[in-house]
Each structure stands twice: as C-alpha cells, then as structure tokens.
Design an enzyme around this catalytic site. Structure first.
Site, short mmCIF file in Angstrom:
data_model
loop_
_atom_site.label_atom_id
_atom_site.label_comp_id
_atom_site.label_asym_id
_atom_site.label_seq_id
_atom_site.Cartn_x
_atom_site.Cartn_y
_atom_site.Cartn_z
N GLY A 46 0.76 -1.19 0.17
CA GLY A 46 0.00 -0.04 -0.16
C GLY A 46 0.79 1.19 0.05
N GLN A 51 3.61 9.72 1.48
CA GLN A 51 4.83 9.24 1.31
C GLN A 51 5.39 9.58 0.00
OE1 GLN A 51 2.78 4.98 2.23
NE2 GLN A 51 4.99 4.73 2.89
N CYS A 91 7.37 -0.52 6.35
CA CYS A 91 6.99 0.77 5.37
C CYS A 91 7.97 1.23 4.60
CB CYS A 91 6.65 1.73 6.43
SG CYS A 91 6.06 3.23 5.88
N LEU A 92 7.29 1.71 3.31
CA LEU A 92 8.34 2.15 2.19
C LEU A 92 9.06 3.42 2.67
CD1 LEU A 92 6.26 1.25 -0.93
CD2 LEU A 92 8.38 -0.05 -0.13
N HIS A 133 -2.81 0.59 8.40
CA HIS A 133 -1.46 1.30 8.30
C HIS A 133 -1.37 2.41 7.49
CE1 HIS A 133 3.15 0.86 7.62
NE2 HIS A 133 2.78 1.57 6.74
N GLU A 134 -2.05 2.40 6.27
CA GLU A 134 -2.20 3.48 5.35
C GLU A 134 -3.07 4.57 5.64
OE1 GLU A 134 -0.04 3.31 3.22
OE2 GLU A 134 0.46 1.48 3.34
N HIS A 137 -1.09 6.99 7.72
CA HIS A 137 -0.21 7.57 7.32
C HIS A 137 -1.10 9.17 7.05
CE1 HIS A 137 3.52 5.98 6.11
NE2 HIS A 137 2.79 4.90 6.12
ZN ZN Z 1 3.84 3.14 5.45
#
Ligand code: ZN
Length: 190
Positions: A46, A51, A91-92, A133-134, A137
């Site tokens: 995701g 991000q 996480c990216l 999680h998303e 953000h």
């Molecule tokens: Zn993340």
C-alpha cells in the site's frame, strides 16, 4: 504514469494530517496512477499520498498481496474495527525496518473512488493491517508510533542465511537517527 520519489521518516510531509479531497480532478487521477506505479516498483502492499509528499487524503492498496490490482481510496475512514491481531510490519518510508504492531483483525473503510462514488471496503487479516497502516499515514502517524518497541529490528542483507537477510535489534531513537542521516544524504545528492 510516473514513479514518484518516496520520502523517508523525518520528512515533514509524513507528519501532516492529510487534506480532504474536495474535487476529483486530473491532478488527483494522476496522483492515484503514480501511487499505484510507485508502489508496484517498490514492491509495497500500500502507499499513501503523504509518502510521496502529497498532502491529499488518498491511498492505494493491493487487492491481494500477490496481485497488481489496486484499490484506490479517496478520503477514506475506518467506520468499523473488530478484534486484534499481532504481526510484523514495515513501511516504504522506513525502508528495511520491521516491528510488531497490534492492529484490528477486521476493519470496514468508507471512501470515495475516482469516479466520485462511495465505496465500502472490508478487510480482514493482512488487508485489515494494510488498511489501518495506510490510513494512519493520512493522520500523520507512522508504524514506529505504535510498534512494540522491543520488537523493532533492521533487516540486513546476509548471503549466509537461506532467507537472504538477518534481523538486527534496534531502538526507535536509533532508527529515527538512521533515517535522518539517510534523508540528509539523499538531499545532498539531489
Ligand atoms: Zn507506511
């Protein structure tokens, strides 16, 4: 479509509350396309607009972990949560960091799609984790804010291991410092 640059922990965009989308325009469609492409290139599950340093309340998640089909969520919010699950997360925006996070076992998310239609997504297990999680953000929250601190570790490449990596314990403070260094290094290269 274009791959956008993912920002790392320490970048102010990751700590801002997302701005509600009021108008679905070409710019937003482009953002959703780019989020999907960036996530596929980076092998994520995701990706939230924050991000890629975009302030809008938009995220993409994979419909299933091995597929390329995307769910696009504009102005998403969790309207139901049920149960608990403990699991590893990454996480990216915090590359190679892993930790255990408690998430709901099931969530229901209301959002709008790019046609402006209301959609309801129900996620269980990994999907519920990914959605939670998303959506964090969009509230300016990262998984290190909710991680079980003693579970935090780096995945270090290790060719001696069958899985190709080893886990190395770390602390939240050390991780934040490491990303700050990485961010400065990237900025000086840009
Ligand atoms: Zn993340």
């Amino acid at each position: 479509m274009a791959v956008r640059r993912i920002v790392y922990c320490g970048h102010p965009a990751l700590r801002k509350k997302a701005r509600r989308v009021r108008e679905i325009d070409e710019g937003l469609a482009q953002l959703l396309d780019d989020l999907a492409e960036t996530m596929l290139v980076e092998s994520g599950l995701g990706l939230a607009a924050a991000q890629v340093a975009d302030p809008l309340a938009a995220v993409v998640v994979r419909r299933d972990p091995d597929g390329e089909e995307m769910i696009e969520l504009i102005n998403p919010r969790i309207v139901e949560r049920e149960g608990e699950q403990e699991g590893h997360e990454g996480c990216l925006s915090l590359p190679t960091l892993r930790g255990t996070v408690l998430r709901p076992e099931r969530v229901v998310v209301e959002a709008v799609d790019r046609e402006g239609d209301e959609i309801i997504i129900e996620g269980e297990g990994l999907m519920a984790r990914c959605l939670a999680h998303e959506l964090d953000h969009l509230a300016g929250r990262l998984f290190i804010d909710v991680v079980e601190p003693e579970s935090l570790c780096w995945m270090r490449p290790d060719s001696d291991k069958e899985c190709g990596y080893r886990l190395e314990d770390t602390t939240i403070e050390d991780a934040i410092e490491a990303f700050e260094r990485l961010r400065k290094q990237r900025e000086s290269e840009a």
